[in-house]
Design a protein around this motif. Structure first.
Motif, PDB file in Angstrom:
ATOM      1  N   VAL A  91       0.827  -1.202   0.000  1.00  0.00           N
ATOM      2  CA  VAL A  91       0.000   0.000   0.000  1.00  0.00           C
ATOM      3  C   VAL A  91       0.860   1.251   0.000  1.00  0.00           C
ATOM      4  O   VAL A  91       0.653   2.155  -0.812  1.00  0.00           O
ATOM      5  N   ARG A  92       1.838   1.337   0.888  1.00  0.00           N
ATOM      6  CA  ARG A  92       2.657   2.551   0.972  1.00  0.00           C
ATOM      7  C   ARG A  92       3.360   2.862  -0.351  1.00  0.00           C
ATOM      8  O   ARG A  92       3.293   3.992  -0.828  1.00  0.00           O
ATOM      9  N   PRO A  93       4.040   1.884  -0.989  1.00  0.00           N
ATOM     10  CA  PRO A  93       4.655   2.204  -2.292  1.00  0.00           C
ATOM     11  C   PRO A  93       3.639   2.665  -3.330  1.00  0.00           C
ATOM     12  O   PRO A  93       3.933   3.548  -4.136  1.00  0.00           O
ATOM     13  N   ALA A  94       2.439   2.111  -3.297  1.00  0.00           N
ATOM     14  CA  ALA A  94       1.415   2.531  -4.255  1.00  0.00           C
ATOM     15  C   ALA A  94       0.975   3.970  -3.990  1.00  0.00           C
ATOM     16  O   ALA A  94       0.812   4.754  -4.923  1.00  0.00           O
ATOM     17  N   VAL A  95       0.805   4.323  -2.719  1.00  0.00           N
ATOM     18  CA  VAL A  95       0.416   5.698  -2.368  1.00  0.00           C
ATOM     19  C   VAL A  95       1.529   6.663  -2.754  1.00  0.00           C
ATOM     20  O   VAL A  95       1.273   7.741  -3.288  1.00  0.00           O
ATOM     21  N   GLU A  96       2.780   6.291  -2.486  1.00  0.00           N
ATOM     22  CA  GLU A  96       3.911   7.145  -2.851  1.00  0.00           C
ATOM     23  C   GLU A  96       3.958   7.357  -4.357  1.00  0.00           C
ATOM     24  O   GLU A  96       4.243   8.461  -4.819  1.00  0.00           O
ATOM     25  N   LYS A  97       3.652   6.328  -5.134  1.00  0.00           N
ATOM     26  CA  LYS A  97       3.622   6.471  -6.593  1.00  0.00           C
ATOM     27  C   LYS A  97       2.500   7.425  -7.013  1.00  0.00           C
ATOM     28  O   LYS A  97       2.688   8.259  -7.896  1.00  0.00           O
TER      29      LYS A  97
END
Length: 124
Positions: A91-97
Motif C-alpha cells: 500500500v505505501r509504495p502505491a500511495v507514494e507512486k
C-alpha cells in the motif's frame, strides 16, 4: 485515433476563488464534495503553487477495501491474515507512486499556465 488521443489527455478544472482579509479561502462545493474533504487538508507549496490534499485515514480505508476484496475472493482464517499482510505491505509504495504522479501533473499544469493579465488590460 484523434478521439483516443483526446480521451487520454489529463483534464483539470479551474476556478478563481477569493481570499478573505484573514487569508482564508472557501473551497467550491463541487471540489469539496468530489474530494470527500473532512476536517483537514494538507497544504503543499512547490514550484510557485499551492496544492491542497484532503487528509484521510488511508490506512483504515485501504485496510477495509483490501479485506473486502480478499473475502470476496474466498480467503478466510489464517489464509486471509497472511494474504492481507502481504498486500498491505504494497500500500505505501502505491500511495507514494500516486503522490509522485500528482506532483508531476502539478508541474505540467504550471508549465502550461498562461498569464492572460496583459491581454485583459491591453498591456504589451
Amino acid at each position: 485515433m484523434e478521439a483516443k488521443e483526446a480521451s487520454n489527455k489529463k483534464k483539470y478544472d479551474r476556478k478563481r476563488i477569493k481570499i478573505s482579509s484573514k487569508r482564508q479561502i472557501t473551497i467550491p462545493a463541487k471540489y469539496y464534495d468530489a474530494l470527500k474533504i473532512d476536517k483537514e487538508m494538507e497544504c503543499i507549496y512547490t514550484e510557485g503553487m499551492l496544492i491542497l490534499l484532503p487528509i484521510r485515514n488511508e490506512k483504515s480505508e485501504f485496510a477495509e477495501e483490501i479485506l473486502k476484496d480478499l473475502i470476496n475472493q474466498g480467503y478466510s482464517g489464517e489464509e486471509l491474515l497472511k494474504e492481507f499482510k502481504r498486500i498491505s505491505r504494497n500500500v505505501r509504495p502505491a500511495v507514494e507512486k500516486m503522490i509522485e504522479e500528482a506532483d508531476n501533473l502539478a508541474k505540467k499544469v504550471a508549465e502550461d499556465y498562461v498569464d492572460y493579465t496583459a491581454d485583459i488590460f491591453d498591456q504589451e
